[in-house]
Scaffold this motif. Sequence first.
Motif, PDB file in Angstrom:
ATOM      1  N   MET A 220       0.910  13.239   0.275  1.00 13.67           N
ATOM      2  CA  MET A 220       0.408  11.879   0.454  1.00 13.67           C
ATOM      3  C   MET A 220      -0.583  11.531  -0.654  1.00 13.67           C
ATOM      4  O   MET A 220      -1.347  12.396  -1.097  1.00 13.67           O
ATOM      5  CB  MET A 220      -0.287  11.764   1.806  1.00 13.67           C
ATOM      6  N   PRO A 221      -0.599  10.271  -1.109  1.00 16.56           N
ATOM      7  CA  PRO A 221      -1.564   9.882  -2.137  1.00 16.56           C
ATOM      8  C   PRO A 221      -2.975   9.814  -1.555  1.00 16.56           C
ATOM      9  O   PRO A 221      -3.138   9.704  -0.336  1.00 16.56           O
ATOM     10  CB  PRO A 221      -1.081   8.498  -2.562  1.00 16.56           C
ATOM     11  N   PRO A 222      -3.986   9.877  -2.404  1.00 12.86           N
ATOM     12  CA  PRO A 222      -5.368   9.778  -1.907  1.00 12.86           C
ATOM     13  C   PRO A 222      -5.621   8.471  -1.156  1.00 12.86           C
ATOM     14  O   PRO A 222      -6.390   8.424  -0.213  1.00 12.86           O
ATOM     15  CB  PRO A 222      -6.219   9.856  -3.186  1.00 12.86           C
ATOM     16  N   LYS A 223      -4.954   7.401  -1.586  1.00 11.46           N
ATOM     17  CA  LYS A 223      -5.125   6.101  -0.940  1.00 11.46           C
ATOM     18  C   LYS A 223      -3.746   5.495  -0.691  1.00 11.46           C
ATOM     19  O   LYS A 223      -2.933   5.396  -1.607  1.00 11.46           O
ATOM     20  CB  LYS A 223      -5.953   5.166  -1.810  1.00 11.46           C
ATOM     21  N   GLY A 224      -3.493   5.111   0.539  1.00  8.65           N
ATOM     22  CA  GLY A 224      -2.222   4.477   0.883  1.00  8.65           C
ATOM     23  C   GLY A 224      -2.429   3.006   1.181  1.00  8.65           C
ATOM     24  O   GLY A 224      -2.933   2.260   0.353  1.00  8.65           O
ATOM     25  N   GLN A 225      -2.094   2.605   2.412  1.00  9.35           N
ATOM     26  CA  GLN A 225      -2.225   1.202   2.796  1.00  9.35           C
ATOM     27  C   GLN A 225      -3.323   0.998   3.825  1.00  9.35           C
ATOM     28  O   GLN A 225      -3.375  -0.027   4.504  1.00  9.35           O
ATOM     29  CB  GLN A 225      -0.895   0.702   3.363  1.00  9.35           C
ATOM     30  N   HIS A 261       5.711 -12.127  -3.012  1.00  9.26           N
ATOM     31  CA  HIS A 261       4.333 -11.658  -2.828  1.00  9.26           C
ATOM     32  C   HIS A 261       4.310 -10.139  -2.702  1.00  9.26           C
ATOM     33  O   HIS A 261       5.353  -9.488  -2.544  1.00  9.26           O
ATOM     34  CB  HIS A 261       3.718 -12.290  -1.576  1.00  9.26           C
ATOM     35  N   ASN A 262       3.116  -9.585  -2.775  1.00  7.56           N
ATOM     36  CA  ASN A 262       2.932  -8.167  -2.496  1.00  7.56           C
ATOM     37  C   ASN A 262       3.098  -7.919  -1.001  1.00  7.56           C
ATOM     38  O   ASN A 262       2.609  -8.699  -0.183  1.00  7.56           O
ATOM     39  CB  ASN A 262       1.536  -7.703  -2.924  1.00  7.56           C
ATOM     40  N   GLU A 263       3.758  -6.809  -0.668  1.00  5.90           N
ATOM     41  CA  GLU A 263       3.900  -6.427   0.729  1.00  5.90           C
ATOM     42  C   GLU A 263       2.795  -5.430   1.106  1.00  5.90           C
ATOM     43  O   GLU A 263       1.864  -5.184   0.349  1.00  5.90           O
ATOM     44  CB  GLU A 263       5.293  -5.849   0.992  1.00  5.90           C
ATOM     45  N   VAL A 264       2.911  -4.816   2.289  1.00  5.91           N
ATOM     46  CA  VAL A 264       1.825  -3.995   2.839  1.00  5.91           C
ATOM     47  C   VAL A 264       1.609  -2.714   2.053  1.00  5.91           C
ATOM     48  O   VAL A 264       0.483  -2.350   1.714  1.00  5.91           O
ATOM     49  CB  VAL A 264       2.114  -3.666   4.321  1.00  5.91           C
ATOM     50  N   ALA A 265       2.692  -1.982   1.759  1.00  5.10           N
ATOM     51  CA  ALA A 265       2.552  -0.683   1.104  1.00  5.10           C
ATOM     52  C   ALA A 265       2.276  -0.854  -0.384  1.00  5.10           C
ATOM     53  O   ALA A 265       2.696  -1.845  -0.995  1.00  5.10           O
ATOM     54  CB  ALA A 265       3.818   0.148   1.313  1.00  5.10           C
TER      55      ALA A 265
END
Length: 451
Positions: A220-225, A261-265
């Motif tokens: 997992m990345p350090p920061k997700g959503q 637009h940008n989505e959540v993830a």
Amino acid sequence: KTVNEIFASNVFNDSVMLERLPKDTYKALKSAIKEGTGIDSSIADTVASAMKDWAIEKGATHYTHWFQPLTGITAEKHDSFISPTEDGGIIMEFSGKELIKGEPDASSFPSGGLRATFEARGYTAWDPSSYAFVKDDTLCIPTAFCSYCGEALDQKTPLLRSMDAINKQALRIAKIFGLENVKRVNTTVGPEQEYFLVDKKMYDKRPDLIYCGRTLIGAMPPKGQEMDDHYFGVLKPRVAAFMRDLDNELWKLGVLAKTEHNEVAPAQHELAPIFTTTNIAADHNQLTMEMMKKTALRHGLVCLLHEKPFDGVNGSGKHNNWSLSTDTGLNFLSPGKNPGENLLFMLTLAAVIRAVDEQDFELAGARVEGEGVERTAVTRRVNRTGHGDIDALRIKGVERRKLLNAQRQQMRPLVVTEQLTHRFKLAQEQLHRIDTDDQMRACADHAPHVI
């Protein structure tokens, strides 16, 4: 060039046909499309000749019957316009017969077990309700794909048949409500296409993404959503440039690309078109996904259309904003200011809910974005923006049944046949077009069965 000059510039649409076809031919073609009747061979020859000349002016040298087999993507077999002459030269030809029907080999396409491999014949049939277009110097003619005996070998054939079936039953409802001027009821869809963009260099280092379209391993990345800061966030320049380029490509093909637009993830985005007739919307969605992939590569990116390419963050859905609209502009699923008193809306909504429940199928096939329960529900939320819709999401097994049962309890006033029948009978008394007791009894007899 302006957007007005770009839009549908590669589409053989009504304005092009009006300019290039004789008036009688144009009227006959439009009448055949509207009424669903066959097209005379002489009409087809005239249309094919005009279509060929237009496509050649656009740089096309080949034509293809563009169809949608059971592979999830489109298929094409390209034939050139050339035909040999006696003096060793060529002429450019395209006949009505070549426009209307094709015969690609169908032995290696999936058929859902309908037939054996050696039963190779497959036929493509022109769908004149979806405009032809030029793509990659090829005239693309939207077609249905079926067997010699009429079995559907594609996605378009059952879609067109279902549209006709809904039209037949919806016209019965329209007649009961006194809408005598309605001649056709079309289903409409506005599919929202979500997708991920990843850097091509990073993509090339991931065999799982290359071969599966999704990750199979990784941390997992350090920061997700977690911060919800990507959703509707400011577009990064690289992504914005991709979206502008994509809009231009889609507008050339007549796709009504509207919202982006940008989505959540992280790295997730969305493109939503204006809704249109269902079979055209389905064709446009296939073109949208194809153009997304091609355009991304020009920007050093890769577009991922898998429904769940990364673990731990939202997946990509394709919400279908679906409705029923008449040829006079009436929307069956428009709730109005007083939905509870709008009998046409209530009846249509109850009929759809009951059909989904009894047939036990997953409507629209859109996935919930996010972790946890995947759910399918016909929600009570009704879009009041002018295009009434039913938001359909997906679930699995027991959770699906539990959720549907819970919603059935919440929405019981909408689905109880006796209550709707009572309201229906009250409405009948107000229909000035129904002036005999026999007609009123006939309508009342239909009421419980329409739902």
